[in-house]
Motif scaffolding. Sequence first.
Motif, PDB file in Angstrom:
ATOM      1  N   GLU A 126       0.834  -1.211   0.000  1.00  0.00           N
ATOM      2  CA  GLU A 126       0.000   0.000   0.000  1.00  0.00           C
ATOM      3  C   GLU A 126       0.861   1.250   0.000  1.00  0.00           C
ATOM      4  OE1 GLU A 126      -3.843  -0.136   2.370  1.00  0.00           O
ATOM      5  OE2 GLU A 126      -2.757  -1.819   3.254  1.00  0.00           O
ATOM      6  N   LEU A 127       1.962   1.224   0.727  1.00  0.00           N
ATOM      7  CA  LEU A 127       2.874   2.367   0.717  1.00  0.00           C
ATOM      8  C   LEU A 127       3.500   2.535  -0.665  1.00  0.00           C
ATOM      9  CD1 LEU A 127       4.712   1.991   4.158  1.00  0.00           C
ATOM     10  CD2 LEU A 127       3.018   3.724   3.543  1.00  0.00           C
ATOM     11  N   MET A 144       8.701   4.243  -0.135  1.00  0.00           N
ATOM     12  CA  MET A 144       9.547   3.063   0.065  1.00  0.00           C
ATOM     13  C   MET A 144       9.933   2.939   1.539  1.00  0.00           C
ATOM     14  SD  MET A 144      13.256   2.197  -1.657  1.00  0.00           S
ATOM     15  CE  MET A 144      12.556   2.221  -3.321  1.00  0.00           C
ATOM     16  N   ILE A 145       9.823   1.721   2.061  1.00  0.00           N
ATOM     17  CA  ILE A 145      10.350   1.452   3.401  1.00  0.00           C
ATOM     18  C   ILE A 145      11.860   1.298   3.290  1.00  0.00           C
ATOM     19  CG2 ILE A 145      10.404  -0.180   5.324  1.00  0.00           C
ATOM     20  CD1 ILE A 145       7.501  -0.856   4.749  1.00  0.00           C
ATOM     21  N   ILE A 146      12.593   2.144   4.023  1.00  0.00           N
ATOM     22  CA  ILE A 146      14.047   2.164   3.943  1.00  0.00           C
ATOM     23  C   ILE A 146      14.674   1.221   4.962  1.00  0.00           C
ATOM     24  CG2 ILE A 146      16.110   3.616   4.164  1.00  0.00           C
ATOM     25  CD1 ILE A 146      14.382   4.167   1.702  1.00  0.00           C
ATOM     26  N   SER A 173      10.640   1.164  15.103  1.00  0.00           N
ATOM     27  CA  SER A 173      10.390   2.270  14.170  1.00  0.00           C
ATOM     28  C   SER A 173      10.457   1.792  12.724  1.00  0.00           C
ATOM     29  CB  SER A 173      11.429   3.384  14.361  1.00  0.00           C
ATOM     30  OG  SER A 173      11.384   3.888  15.669  1.00  0.00           O
ATOM     31  N   ILE A 174       9.594   2.372  11.895  1.00  0.00           N
ATOM     32  CA  ILE A 174       9.631   2.128  10.448  1.00  0.00           C
ATOM     33  C   ILE A 174      10.093   3.418   9.781  1.00  0.00           C
ATOM     34  CG2 ILE A 174       8.261   1.555   8.401  1.00  0.00           C
ATOM     35  CD1 ILE A 174       6.341   0.015  10.193  1.00  0.00           C
ATOM     36  N   TRP A 194      17.678  12.427   7.557  1.00  0.00           N
ATOM     37  CA  TRP A 194      17.503  11.585   8.733  1.00  0.00           C
ATOM     38  C   TRP A 194      17.974  12.252  10.015  1.00  0.00           C
ATOM     39  CZ3 TRP A 194      14.036   8.398   7.608  1.00  0.00           C
ATOM     40  CH2 TRP A 194      14.028   7.652   6.429  1.00  0.00           C
ATOM     41  N   GLY A 195      18.977  13.073   9.931  1.00  0.00           N
ATOM     42  CA  GLY A 195      19.518  13.691  11.141  1.00  0.00           C
ATOM     43  C   GLY A 195      18.760  14.918  11.610  1.00  0.00           C
ATOM     44  N   ASN A 196      17.683  15.284  10.903  1.00  0.00           N
ATOM     45  CA  ASN A 196      16.979  16.519  11.255  1.00  0.00           C
ATOM     46  C   ASN A 196      15.466  16.298  11.117  1.00  0.00           C
ATOM     47  OD1 ASN A 196      16.509  19.181  11.925  1.00  0.00           O
ATOM     48  ND2 ASN A 196      16.776  19.914   9.827  1.00  0.00           N
ATOM     49  N   LEU A 197      14.910  15.503  12.031  1.00  0.00           N
ATOM     50  CA  LEU A 197      13.482  15.192  11.997  1.00  0.00           C
ATOM     51  C   LEU A 197      12.745  15.926  13.095  1.00  0.00           C
ATOM     52  CD1 LEU A 197      13.675  11.306  11.476  1.00  0.00           C
ATOM     53  CD2 LEU A 197      13.505  13.090   9.729  1.00  0.00           C
TER      54      LEU A 197
END
Length: 209
Positions: free
Chosen positions: A139-140, A146-148, A154-155, A201-204
């Motif tokens: 579904e994604l 894309m699932i990384i 955590s996803i 990734w480092g700035n969420l």
Amino acid sequence: HMSQDPSLVECFVQGRDLHTEVQQALNIPRIRAKAVNFGIAYGRTEFSIAEEFDISVEEARSYIRMWFARFPKAKEFMDMCAAAPVQGKSLVTPFGRQRRFGLVLQDNLRELQNEARNFIIQSVASDLTLLSAMKIEKELANLGIMIINLVHDSILIEAPNNPDTIKKAMTLLGNTMRQVPVEELQTNVPFEVEFSIGTEWGNLEEVSI
């Protein structure tokens, strides 16, 4: 869910904040309550807590004692897990994953007991995340997402920078990750889901739907 401690279950079912509960019950600053809540399941000692907050070992020991007095079934569960290496037993999760402890010596006993205390908790959380990811991967993908990677509970996904797509993804992820524990564990303990978004990734930053 694993310990079925009535006070802990009630706290989560009613949507109360565990850190606030412990802060008020122990009459300690919130940051110390969080350290106790997270640390106990990982075998943190009074010496570690005392050093972090520059308090006496006896005061830190009293935090742990009071926590266990408030949540006795949780203590019973963790004691059962910690006893496994000493008794030569294996631990098995609801998904059938097994942890054997091999040779137990005086030198490695504490480390093995810490691993035993959190093995079932961590393993179940990881498997619930894996099952959630498997359930929604297609579904994604249909949304161009894309699932990384999966990291413990955590996803991590990469999604187009489109507000509608992101909102759909959050709704799908949230609903699935809340429902999978109910389906797999038949639990009444709610599993809440939090979201963080960013362009790297480092700035969420944490966001809500």
